[in-house]
Design a protein around this motif. Structure first.
Motif, PDB file in Angstrom:
ATOM      1  N   SER A   1       0.864  -1.177   0.000  1.00 49.84           N
ATOM      2  CA  SER A   1       0.000   0.000   0.000  1.00 49.84           C
ATOM      3  C   SER A   1       0.900   1.227   0.000  1.00 49.84           C
ATOM      4  CB  SER A   1      -0.908   0.017   1.231  1.00 49.84           C
ATOM      5  OG  SER A   1      -1.759  -1.104   1.254  1.00 49.84           O
ATOM      6  N   VAL A   2       0.718   2.094  -0.974  1.00 53.08           N
ATOM      7  CA  VAL A   2       1.530   3.297  -1.109  1.00 53.08           C
ATOM      8  C   VAL A   2       0.735   4.477  -0.556  1.00 53.08           C
ATOM      9  CG1 VAL A   2       2.772   4.800  -2.699  1.00 53.08           C
ATOM     10  CG2 VAL A   2       2.597   2.340  -3.182  1.00 53.08           C
TER      11      VAL A   2
ATOM     12  N   TRP B   1      -1.347  -4.098  -5.072  1.00 57.02           N
ATOM     13  CA  TRP B   1      -0.669  -2.794  -5.091  1.00 57.02           C
ATOM     14  C   TRP B   1      -1.749  -1.732  -5.146  1.00 57.02           C
ATOM     15  CZ3 TRP B   1       4.465  -0.878  -5.403  1.00 57.02           C
ATOM     16  CH2 TRP B   1       4.592   0.456  -5.804  1.00 57.02           C
ATOM     17  N   ASN B   2      -1.725  -0.807  -4.197  1.00 55.82           N
ATOM     18  CA  ASN B   2      -2.726   0.256  -4.217  1.00 55.82           C
ATOM     19  C   ASN B   2      -2.101   1.546  -3.728  1.00 55.82           C
ATOM     20  OD1 ASN B   2      -5.492   1.196  -4.603  1.00 55.82           O
ATOM     21  ND2 ASN B   2      -5.507   1.462  -2.386  1.00 55.82           N
ATOM     22  N   VAL B   3      -2.460   2.642  -4.383  1.00 52.45           N
ATOM     23  CA  VAL B   3      -2.022   3.973  -3.982  1.00 52.45           C
ATOM     24  C   VAL B   3      -3.177   4.649  -3.267  1.00 52.45           C
ATOM     25  CG1 VAL B   3      -1.106   6.185  -4.751  1.00 52.45           C
ATOM     26  CG2 VAL B   3      -0.445   4.085  -5.949  1.00 52.45           C
ATOM     27  N   ALA B   4      -2.994   4.904  -1.967  1.00 54.93           N
ATOM     28  CA  ALA B   4      -4.040   5.541  -1.166  1.00 54.93           C
ATOM     29  C   ALA B   4      -4.101   7.040  -1.483  1.00 54.93           C
ATOM     30  CB  ALA B   4      -3.768   5.318   0.320  1.00 54.93           C
ATOM     31  N   ASP B   5      -5.203   7.667  -1.126  1.00 55.70           N
ATOM     32  CA  ASP B   5      -5.349   9.086  -1.447  1.00 55.70           C
ATOM     33  C   ASP B   5      -4.856   9.998  -0.333  1.00 55.70           C
ATOM     34  OD1 ASP B   5      -7.339   8.674   0.412  1.00 55.70           O
ATOM     35  OD2 ASP B   5      -8.992   9.321  -0.858  1.00 55.70           O
ATOM     36  N   ARG B   6      -4.513   9.442   0.833  1.00 56.71           N
ATOM     37  CA  ARG B   6      -3.954  10.254   1.912  1.00 56.71           C
ATOM     38  C   ARG B   6      -3.202   9.352   2.872  1.00 56.71           C
ATOM     39  NH1 ARG B   6      -8.072  10.474   6.192  1.00 56.71           N
ATOM     40  NH2 ARG B   6      -9.819   9.154   5.522  1.00 56.71           N
ATOM     41  N   GLY B   7      -2.411   9.979   3.748  1.00 56.29           N
ATOM     42  CA  GLY B   7      -1.620   9.225   4.709  1.00 56.29           C
ATOM     43  C   GLY B   7      -0.136   9.321   4.410  1.00 56.29           C
ATOM     44  N   GLY B   8       0.662   9.007   5.414  1.00 54.85           N
ATOM     45  CA  GLY B   8       2.104   9.087   5.285  1.00 54.85           C
ATOM     46  C   GLY B   8       2.802   7.893   5.914  1.00 54.85           C
TER      47      GLY B   8
ATOM     48  N   LEU C   1      -5.212  -3.458   4.832  1.00 52.50           N
ATOM     49  CA  LEU C   1      -4.865  -4.797   5.306  1.00 52.50           C
ATOM     50  C   LEU C   1      -5.950  -5.803   4.918  1.00 52.50           C
ATOM     51  CD1 LEU C   1      -3.279  -4.358   8.857  1.00 52.50           C
ATOM     52  CD2 LEU C   1      -2.166  -4.534   6.637  1.00 52.50           C
ATOM     53  N   ARG C   2      -7.186  -5.396   5.027  1.00 50.79           N
ATOM     54  CA  ARG C   2      -8.269  -6.302   4.651  1.00 50.79           C
ATOM     55  C   ARG C   2      -8.189  -6.643   3.167  1.00 50.79           C
ATOM     56  NH1 ARG C   2     -13.029  -3.048   7.941  1.00 50.79           N
ATOM     57  NH2 ARG C   2     -12.659  -3.996  10.000  1.00 50.79           N
ATOM     58  N   ALA C   3      -7.914  -5.629   2.338  1.00 50.59           N
ATOM     59  CA  ALA C   3      -7.809  -5.883   0.901  1.00 50.59           C
ATOM     60  C   ALA C   3      -6.596  -6.759   0.594  1.00 50.59           C
ATOM     61  CB  ALA C   3      -7.699  -4.556   0.155  1.00 50.59           C
ATOM     62  N   ALA C   4      -5.511  -6.536   1.312  1.00 45.11           N
ATOM     63  CA  ALA C   4      -4.288  -7.289   1.062  1.00 45.11           C
ATOM     64  C   ALA C   4      -4.403  -8.746   1.502  1.00 45.11           C
ATOM     65  CB  ALA C   4      -3.119  -6.626   1.779  1.00 45.11           C
ATOM     66  N   PHE C   5      -5.046  -8.962   2.653  1.00 46.34           N
ATOM     67  CA  PHE C   5      -5.082 -10.285   3.260  1.00 46.34           C
ATOM     68  C   PHE C   5      -6.439 -10.957   3.228  1.00 46.34           C
ATOM     69  CE2 PHE C   5      -1.503  -8.659   6.228  1.00 46.34           C
ATOM     70  CZ  PHE C   5      -0.521  -9.110   5.352  1.00 46.34           C
ATOM     71  N   GLY C   6      -7.426 -10.288   2.715  1.00 48.34           N
ATOM     72  CA  GLY C   6      -8.801 -10.774   2.849  1.00 48.34           C
ATOM     73  C   GLY C   6      -9.058 -12.133   2.231  1.00 48.34           C
ATOM     74  N   HIS C   7      -8.313 -12.468   1.201  1.00 43.05           N
ATOM     75  CA  HIS C   7      -8.579 -13.734   0.528  1.00 43.05           C
ATOM     76  C   HIS C   7      -7.350 -14.621   0.508  1.00 43.05           C
ATOM     77  CE1 HIS C   7     -12.339 -11.974  -0.743  1.00 43.05           C
ATOM     78  NE2 HIS C   7     -11.686 -10.936  -1.221  1.00 43.05           N
ATOM     79  N   GLU C   8      -6.371 -14.282   1.371  1.00 41.71           N
ATOM     80  CA  GLU C   8      -5.126 -15.060   1.379  1.00 41.71           C
ATOM     81  C   GLU C   8      -5.272 -16.248   2.317  1.00 41.71           C
ATOM     82  OE1 GLU C   8      -2.034 -16.223  -0.157  1.00 41.71           O
ATOM     83  OE2 GLU C   8      -2.577 -14.170  -0.653  1.00 41.71           O
ATOM     84  N   SER C   9      -4.932 -17.421   1.850  1.00 41.74           N
ATOM     85  CA  SER C   9      -5.051 -18.630   2.671  1.00 41.74           C
ATOM     86  C   SER C   9      -3.823 -18.813   3.522  1.00 41.74           C
ATOM     87  CB  SER C   9      -5.260 -19.837   1.777  1.00 41.74           C
ATOM     88  OG  SER C   9      -4.165 -20.008   0.905  1.00 41.74           O
TER      89      SER C   9
END
Length: 378
Positions: free
Chosen positions: A324-325, A348-355, A370-378
């Motif tokens: 996550s960028v 890979w995702n670029v967020a719209d805010r945060g540092g 984290l949910r998007a990254a790990f949501g479907h990982e076994s």
């Protein structure tokens, strides 16, 4: 200190005498003269440090933070001769998966307090996690190494042992800053144990034969911006990687010095529009700084730079990986560089805010990543 498999509860209770010593030092604080330019160009402004010291003395409630940490479940165990402190918060969900999450400098386990509930007890349909959040060696309430050798790779090995002791033979791993290096090392050294990993600051190098012509116009602009930040911000890195002991005398003796050394980075590395409290609350800034003060870990936390720079191992990471960028992360890298090392990059995702501290700055967005990254990982 002799290793054992014993994991024991840890109750944080700083003595009243230590609290009074802090208050006495804050009452007698001696600040330098004001900077000779407007803003932060010479470092954190005198007026702001004075205000933070007043707040720390008069309004910050350390006992509140103690109770919060104790309520979450703190533990210690001895690994490779060193006492390791960690949070271990189990989910009530039967389908929850273990998640090891590692902080960096100048962070602490305080970074994760505001995301624990969303991770461990989410709404139906969202993935749930058993969260393990260790304090790095020499940080917080982990022990300080008395000898050399506690760099990234050794910490990764210790974390693998910690998860085994907790009964997690296979687990997910996440980290930013030094936590990113340790998470990558876990993916290299313990690929059979790491089901997947996520990072906000993937540690990479330019691929062999790289030229900037290989990048898009946007990536070239991003890389130029990152290089400017690295030049402007590298003073701390040079000191901590070459003279951590000398730096430590001032940080151990002066709460104002320790506070300023840390909070400056929250201004420079967060999505704060010029002021750190636009990104992170004053309470959390002081919570984090107080962990460093009461742990007396100015020198020992800096020493991780001496131990680990320059990085020694750039081996490929073959486990399923996610990145996550966040737009104000000061150490961003082009996707092509990341893909060259993280060979199974699935998200890979670029967020719209945060540092640099997204779990503090944008906790709900960080959890969503984290949910998007790990949501479907076994």
């Amino acid at each position: 200190m002799v290793d054992s498999d014993t994991v024991v509860p840890f109750v944080l209770a700083v003595p009243d005498e230590a609290l009074e010593d802090l208050r006495d030092r804050l009452r007698r604080v001696r600040l330098p003269e004001a900077e000779t330019v407007e803003g932060w160009a010479q470092g954190i402004p005198r007026s702001y440090v004075g205000e933070l010291c007043r707040y720390w003395l008069e309004e910050h409630d350390w006992r509140r933070l103690e109770a919060e940490l104790n309520d979450r479940g703190q533990w210690r165990t001895v690994i490779d001769g060193l006492g390791i402190h960690f949070l271990h918060v189990r989910s009530p969900r039967s389908d929850a998966r273990p998640l090891l999450i590692t902080h960096g400098w100048p962070g602490s386990v305080v970074e994760f307090l505001d995301i624990l509930d969303e991770l461990t007890d989410p709404p139906a349909g969202e993935p749930a996690f058993h969260v393990v959040a260790p304090s790095l060696p020499g940080f917080g309430f982990s022990d300080k190494p008395a000898g050399t050798g506690w760099g990234v790779e050794r910490i990764a090995d210790a974390w693998a042992e910690l998860m085994a002791r907790l009964g997690y033979e296979r687990f997910l791993a996440q980290g930013g800053d030094w936590g990113a290096f340790i998470t990558a090392a876990l993916g290299v050294r313990h690929a059979d144990r790491v089901a997947a990993l996520h990072t906000t600051m993937p540690p990479v190098q330019p691929p062999s034969g790289f030229t900037e012509d290989d990048l898009s116009e946007f990536e070239r602009a991003e890389l130029a911006a990152v290089r400017e930040v690295r030049v402007a911000e590298r003073g701390y890195l040079v000191l901590q990687s070459t003279r951590p002991q000398t730096l430590g005398y001032g940080l151990a003796d002066s709460p104002a010095g320790q506070l300023a050394w840390i909070v400056e980075k929250f201004q420079g590395w967060t999505d704060c529009d010029g002021h750190p409290e636009n990104a992170v609350s004053r309470e959390r800034l002081l919570d984090n700084a107080a962990i460093y003060w009461f742990g007396a870990c100015g020198a020992s936390s800096a020493r991780l730079y001496w131990e680990s720079l320059p990085p020694r191992d750039w081996s490929p990471v073959t486990v399923p990986s996610a990145v996550s960028v966040f737009p104000k992360e000061p150490f961003r890298s082009p996707r092509s560089w990341v893909e060259a090392r993280f060979e199974d990059l699935r998200y890979w995702n670029v967020a719209d805010r945060g540092g640099h501290f997204p779990s503090l700055e944008v906790p709900h967005l960080f959890v969503a990543e984290l949910r998007a990254a790990f949501g479907h990982e076994s």
